[in-house]
Write a protein that holds these residues in place. Sequence first.
Motif, mmCIF file in Angstrom:
data_model
loop_
_atom_site.group_PDB
_atom_site.id
_atom_site.type_symbol
_atom_site.label_atom_id
_atom_site.label_comp_id
_atom_site.label_asym_id
_atom_site.label_seq_id
_atom_site.Cartn_x
_atom_site.Cartn_y
_atom_site.Cartn_z
ATOM 1 N N VAL A 34 0.862 -1.193 0.000
ATOM 2 C CA VAL A 34 0.000 0.000 0.000
ATOM 3 C C VAL A 34 0.891 1.234 0.000
ATOM 4 C CG1 VAL A 34 -1.751 1.302 1.294
ATOM 5 C CG2 VAL A 34 -1.845 -1.193 1.239
ATOM 6 N N THR A 35 0.544 2.207 -0.836
ATOM 7 C CA THR A 35 1.293 3.466 -0.876
ATOM 8 C C THR A 35 0.328 4.635 -0.738
ATOM 9 O OG1 THR A 35 1.062 3.707 -3.274
ATOM 10 C CG2 THR A 35 3.005 2.471 -2.468
ATOM 11 N N ILE A 36 0.870 5.763 -0.336
ATOM 12 C CA ILE A 36 0.049 6.977 -0.260
ATOM 13 C C ILE A 36 -0.493 7.321 -1.645
ATOM 14 C CG2 ILE A 36 0.121 9.477 0.129
ATOM 15 C CD1 ILE A 36 -0.030 7.939 2.734
ATOM 16 N N GLU A 37 0.320 7.126 -2.671
ATOM 17 C CA GLU A 37 -0.103 7.419 -4.039
ATOM 18 C C GLU A 37 -1.331 6.587 -4.414
ATOM 19 O OE1 GLU A 37 2.994 6.765 -3.048
ATOM 20 O OE2 GLU A 37 4.126 8.572 -3.592
ATOM 21 N N ALA A 38 -1.290 5.303 -4.089
ATOM 22 C CA ALA A 38 -2.407 4.420 -4.416
ATOM 23 C C ALA A 38 -3.654 4.785 -3.610
ATOM 24 C CB ALA A 38 -2.020 2.962 -4.164
ATOM 25 N N ILE A 39 -3.459 5.142 -2.335
ATOM 26 C CA ILE A 39 -4.598 5.550 -1.507
ATOM 27 C C ILE A 39 -5.244 6.798 -2.102
ATOM 28 C CG2 ILE A 39 -5.315 6.419 0.755
ATOM 29 C CD1 ILE A 39 -2.994 4.731 1.962
ATOM 30 N N ALA A 40 -4.417 7.772 -2.469
ATOM 31 C CA ALA A 40 -4.930 9.022 -3.035
ATOM 32 C C ALA A 40 -5.713 8.756 -4.316
ATOM 33 C CB ALA A 40 -3.785 9.998 -3.295
ATOM 34 N N ALA A 41 -5.155 7.923 -5.193
ATOM 35 C CA ALA A 41 -5.830 7.631 -6.462
ATOM 36 C C ALA A 41 -7.161 6.929 -6.212
ATOM 37 C CB ALA A 41 -4.936 6.765 -7.341
ATOM 38 N N SER A 46 -5.881 14.250 -3.537
ATOM 39 C CA SER A 46 -4.457 14.426 -3.839
ATOM 40 C C SER A 46 -3.596 13.854 -2.711
ATOM 41 C CB SER A 46 -4.138 15.908 -4.018
ATOM 42 O OG SER A 46 -4.240 16.585 -2.780
ATOM 43 N N LYS A 47 -2.353 13.521 -3.072
ATOM 44 C CA LYS A 47 -1.403 13.086 -2.039
ATOM 45 C C LYS A 47 -1.226 14.185 -1.002
ATOM 46 C CE LYS A 47 2.159 12.152 -4.531
ATOM 47 N NZ LYS A 47 3.527 11.734 -4.880
ATOM 48 N N LYS A 48 -1.250 15.428 -1.448
ATOM 49 C CA LYS A 48 -1.088 16.573 -0.544
ATOM 50 C C LYS A 48 -2.177 16.577 0.528
ATOM 51 C CE LYS A 48 -0.647 21.593 -0.640
ATOM 52 N NZ LYS A 48 -0.682 22.791 -1.455
ATOM 53 N N THR A 49 -3.392 16.234 0.127
ATOM 54 C CA THR A 49 -4.492 16.165 1.098
ATOM 55 C C THR A 49 -4.192 15.128 2.168
ATOM 56 O OG1 THR A 49 -6.127 16.874 -0.527
ATOM 57 C CG2 THR A 49 -6.951 15.625 1.369
ATOM 58 N N ILE A 50 -3.741 13.966 1.750
ATOM 59 C CA ILE A 50 -3.441 12.909 2.719
ATOM 60 C C ILE A 50 -2.309 13.346 3.637
ATOM 61 C CG2 ILE A 50 -2.607 10.542 3.010
ATOM 62 C CD1 ILE A 50 -4.127 9.841 0.425
ATOM 63 N N TYR A 51 -1.229 13.867 3.061
ATOM 64 C CA TYR A 51 -0.091 14.262 3.885
ATOM 65 C C TYR A 51 -0.405 15.448 4.806
ATOM 66 C CZ TYR A 51 3.188 11.019 1.727
ATOM 67 O OH TYR A 51 3.846 9.889 1.326
ATOM 68 N N TRP A 53 -3.067 15.576 6.524
ATOM 69 C CA TRP A 53 -3.788 15.011 7.657
ATOM 70 C C TRP A 53 -3.052 13.867 8.348
ATOM 71 C CZ3 TRP A 53 -8.738 14.594 4.216
ATOM 72 C CH2 TRP A 53 -9.256 15.884 3.997
ATOM 73 N N TRP A 54 -2.201 13.145 7.625
ATOM 74 C CA TRP A 54 -1.473 12.008 8.179
ATOM 75 C C TRP A 54 -0.036 12.019 7.644
ATOM 76 C CZ3 TRP A 54 -6.309 11.105 5.746
ATOM 77 C CH2 TRP A 54 -7.361 10.768 6.609
ATOM 78 N N PRO A 55 0.941 11.642 8.455
ATOM 79 C CA PRO A 55 2.332 11.652 7.989
ATOM 80 C C PRO A 55 2.757 10.402 7.224
ATOM 81 C CG PRO A 55 2.259 11.113 10.309
ATOM 82 C CD PRO A 55 0.843 11.409 9.897
ATOM 83 N N SER A 56 1.941 9.336 7.267
ATOM 84 C CA SER A 56 2.350 8.081 6.637
ATOM 85 C C SER A 56 1.135 7.187 6.391
ATOM 86 C CB SER A 56 3.331 7.335 7.551
ATOM 87 O OG SER A 56 2.653 6.920 8.748
ATOM 88 N N LYS A 57 1.347 6.160 5.596
ATOM 89 C CA LYS A 57 0.258 5.190 5.379
ATOM 90 C C LYS A 57 -0.072 4.469 6.676
ATOM 91 C CE LYS A 57 2.776 1.006 4.153
ATOM 92 N NZ LYS A 57 3.097 0.027 3.132
ATOM 93 N N GLY A 58 0.937 4.252 7.520
ATOM 94 C CA GLY A 58 0.688 3.613 8.815
ATOM 95 C C GLY A 58 -0.280 4.427 9.654
ATOM 96 N N ALA A 59 -0.137 5.741 9.618
ATOM 97 C CA ALA A 59 -1.034 6.608 10.376
ATOM 98 C C ALA A 59 -2.449 6.567 9.816
ATOM 99 C CB ALA A 59 -0.498 8.035 10.388
ATOM 100 N N VAL A 60 -2.561 6.499 8.482
ATOM 101 C CA VAL A 60 -3.890 6.391 7.855
ATOM 102 C C VAL A 60 -4.557 5.091 8.295
ATOM 103 C CG1 VAL A 60 -5.159 6.189 5.678
ATOM 104 C CG2 VAL A 60 -3.199 7.740 5.819
ATOM 105 N N LEU A 61 -3.842 3.987 8.175
ATOM 106 C CA LEU A 61 -4.415 2.693 8.522
ATOM 107 C C LEU A 61 -4.662 2.566 10.024
ATOM 108 C CD1 LEU A 61 -2.520 0.663 5.870
ATOM 109 C CD2 LEU A 61 -4.996 0.620 6.188
#
Length: 196
Positions: A34-41, A46-51, A53-61
């Motif tokens: 899993v990558t931030i890019e794939a989550i964003a898509a 956008s990746k910017k939106t995710i970053y 709010w969260w610093p990493s995919k681990g934080a999102v999950l």
Amino acid sequence: MITSPSSVRRSERSRRAILRAALDLCTERGYGHVTIEAIAARAGVSKKTIYRWWPSKGAVLLEAFTDALVDATPFVDTGDIGADLRTHVAGAVNLLSVPPFGPAYAGILSELHHDDVLAQTLREQLVDPRVEEAVGRLRSAQQAGQIPPGADLPLAVEMLYGPLYYRHVLRKPVQDEETIAALVAHVLRALGAPGY
């Protein structure tokens, strides 16, 4: 330290789309892929939106897992501490035994060894609040005379949760109803609870 952004700054619809996308990708690809890019898509952000709010995919999950765990494992008080603990533990076992939550949590735990921010966030946002709630439920049972005064309630919580996460991390067979009942009885017996 990760802090939750203000709900004013964060769209709840986007948040839910991101969390759902992360969980779906974890199921489809496995945590490691899993990558931030794939989550964003997948979420349509956008990746910017995710970053932001969260610093990493681990934080999102972790946020997705925490939301699900809190929903699946309420600390009810029916007046029967044994029944309430069995229900609580069964909720956690059931959640951890199915994708995407079990694999997601295993992936999060693997990252803790090299991501100090994620480790601190896990303690602050998941572990410490849940332990506090569990101790609170045990304390109410203690006040009702179901657990003796002076029992070490924080240790009891570790005894209750330890086997659950030990089995999950080592990918041992999932506890069944009988095993959960035996675990709860053992913990209550160790506390000196009458009838155990």
